[in-house]
Design an enzyme around this catalytic site. Structure first.
Site, PDB file in Angstrom:
ATOM      1  CE  LYS A  93      -1.000   2.362  -4.178  1.00  0.00           C
ATOM      2  NZ  LYS A  93      -1.320   2.662  -2.781  1.00  0.00           N
ATOM      3  CD  GLN A  98       0.568   5.075  -0.615  1.00  0.00           C
ATOM      4  OE1 GLN A  98      -0.239   4.852  -1.514  1.00  0.00           O
ATOM      5  NE2 GLN A  98       1.299   4.125  -0.085  1.00  0.00           N
ATOM      6  CG  ASP A 100      -6.212   1.421  -0.229  1.00  0.00           C
ATOM      7  OD1 ASP A 100      -5.454   0.665  -0.855  1.00  0.00           O
ATOM      8  OD2 ASP A 100      -5.965   2.617  -0.014  1.00  0.00           O
TER       9      ASP A 100
END
Ligand code: GUN
Length: 278
Positions: free
Chosen positions: A52, A96, A119
Site C-alpha cells: 500500500k 490494517q 477502506d
C-alpha cells in the site's frame, strides 16, 4: 478460448490515471495523504502495508506511517484515530486488519471518520456503497474487460461484510440478477451452474471445480491462499475451471492488485471531497 482477466494491467492503468489526478489536485493546493496504521507485525499484514505504501509513493500520495506495538490498547488506538480524524489536513485513514485480540475491530472501524475511511468499512459507507475496495475493484475489472453485467445472472459465493454482501449490492446496482450462496445453501451447484458471472469469495483453497460452473461463464476468484508448495492459489481450481469459462481471473494477478488500486482511488476521492477546514 477463454480470456484471462489481467488485474495487474488494469490496476496499473488505474494507478496511472490516479497519478495524474493527484498531481492536478496538488497543483490546486489539495495534497493527497494516507495514514497507514499497523498494530503489531503480523507477516501478511506487513506485506499488505508495504504494498500500500509503495502504491502511495507511485501515485504521489504521501503515506503517513503509524507502526504501533502488538500490546497497544484499544484506548490508545482510538486516541490516535480521533487525533487523525480531527486533523485539519485532508487525508485518508486505513487501519490494517486483523488487529490483536485486545482490540475490538468493529469499535476501531466505527471510530474512523466516515469521510476519511478509505477502506469503506464504516457503517455509513457500507450503506452508501460508494467504497468497499474489493467489490469496487471487481466491478471495474468486469467493465474494463468489456463484460456486460446488466441483465446477467450473477451468483456470489460467500456473504462476508467486506466482500460477499457489498459485491451482491454492487452487481445489483449494475442491473445484474443476483443470488448469494453461503455455507448453509442447499444444492449449491444447482445455483452456481446458472451463473453468467460467478464471484467466488469463500476462503477455501481450490474449492470450486468445473462442476460448479456453466459453460462459457465469467469466473472471478477473490480467494488467496498458499498451498503446500508455498505457491499462491485461489478459491477456484484454475486449471480445471478455466477451459469451461469465457473469462476468468488468475491468482495472483487478478482481483488482488485491484484491491490496492481501488484503495488508492478511494483515498484520492476522499481527499477531493473533504472540506479544507474541519
Ligand atoms: N486486511 C485484509 N484485507 C484488508 C483490507 O482490505 N483493508 C484493511 N484495512 N485490512 C485488511
Amino acid at each position: 478460448m477463454y480470456q484471462v482477466i489481467d488485474g495487474k494491467k488494469i490496476s496499473q492503468e488505474i494507478k496511472d490515471e490516479l497519478k495524474e489526478k493527484a498531481a492536478a489536485m496538488a497543483k490546486g493546493g489539495k495534497k493527497v495523504a494516507l495514514a497507514v496504521i499497523q498494530v503489531g507485525n503480523d507477516p501478511a499484514s506487513s506485506v499488505y502495508v508495504r504494498n500500500k505504501k509503495k502504491a502511495c509513493e507511485y501515485i504521489g500520495i504521501e503515506s503517513l506511517s503509524y507502526e504501533l506495538p502488538e500490546e497497544t490498547t484499544e484506548e490508545e488506538l482510538v486516541a490516535l484515530i480521533e487525533k487523525l480524524n480531527a486533523d485539519a489536513g485532508e487525508k485518508g485513514i486505513m487501519v490494517q486488519m486483523p488487529l490483536p485480540e485486545q482490540i475490538n475491530e468493529e469499535k476501531i472501524i466505527q471510530t474512523i471518520s466516515p469521510d476519511k475511511d478509505v477502506d469503506g468499512f464504516h457503517m455509513q459507507n457500507v450503506g452508501a456503497l460508494y467504497v468497499s475496495c474489493t467489490p469496487l475493484g471487481i466491478i471495474t475489472l468486469l467493465k474494463r474487460s468489456g463484460i456486460e453485467i446488466a441483465g446477467k445472472r450473477c451468483v456470489v459465493m460467500g456473504r462476508s461484510n467486506i466482500v460477499g454482501k457489498p459485491m451482491a449490492m454492487l452487481l445489483l446496482r449494475e442491473n445484474g440478477t443476483v443470488t448469494i450462496c453461503h455455507s448453509k445453501t442447499q444444492d449449491m451447484k444447482e445455483i452456481t451452474r446458472q451463473a453468467d458471472i460467478l464471484v467466488v469469495a469463500i476462503g477455501k483453497p481450490k474449492f470450486v471445480d468445473e462442476t460448479y460452473v456453466k459453460e462459457g461463464a465469467v469466473v472471478i476468484d477473490v480467494g488467496i491462499h498458499r498451498n503446500a508448495e508455498n505457491k499462491l492459489c485461489g478459491d477456484v481450481d484454475f486449471d480445471k475451471v478455466a477451459p469451461h469459462t469465457s473469462a476468468i481471473t488468475p491468482v495472483p494477478g487478478g482481483v488482488g492488485p485491484m484491491t490496492i488500486a481501488m484503495l488508492m482511488y478511494n483515498c484520492v476521492e476522499a481527499v477531493r471531497l473533504q472540506k479544507t477546514e474541519r
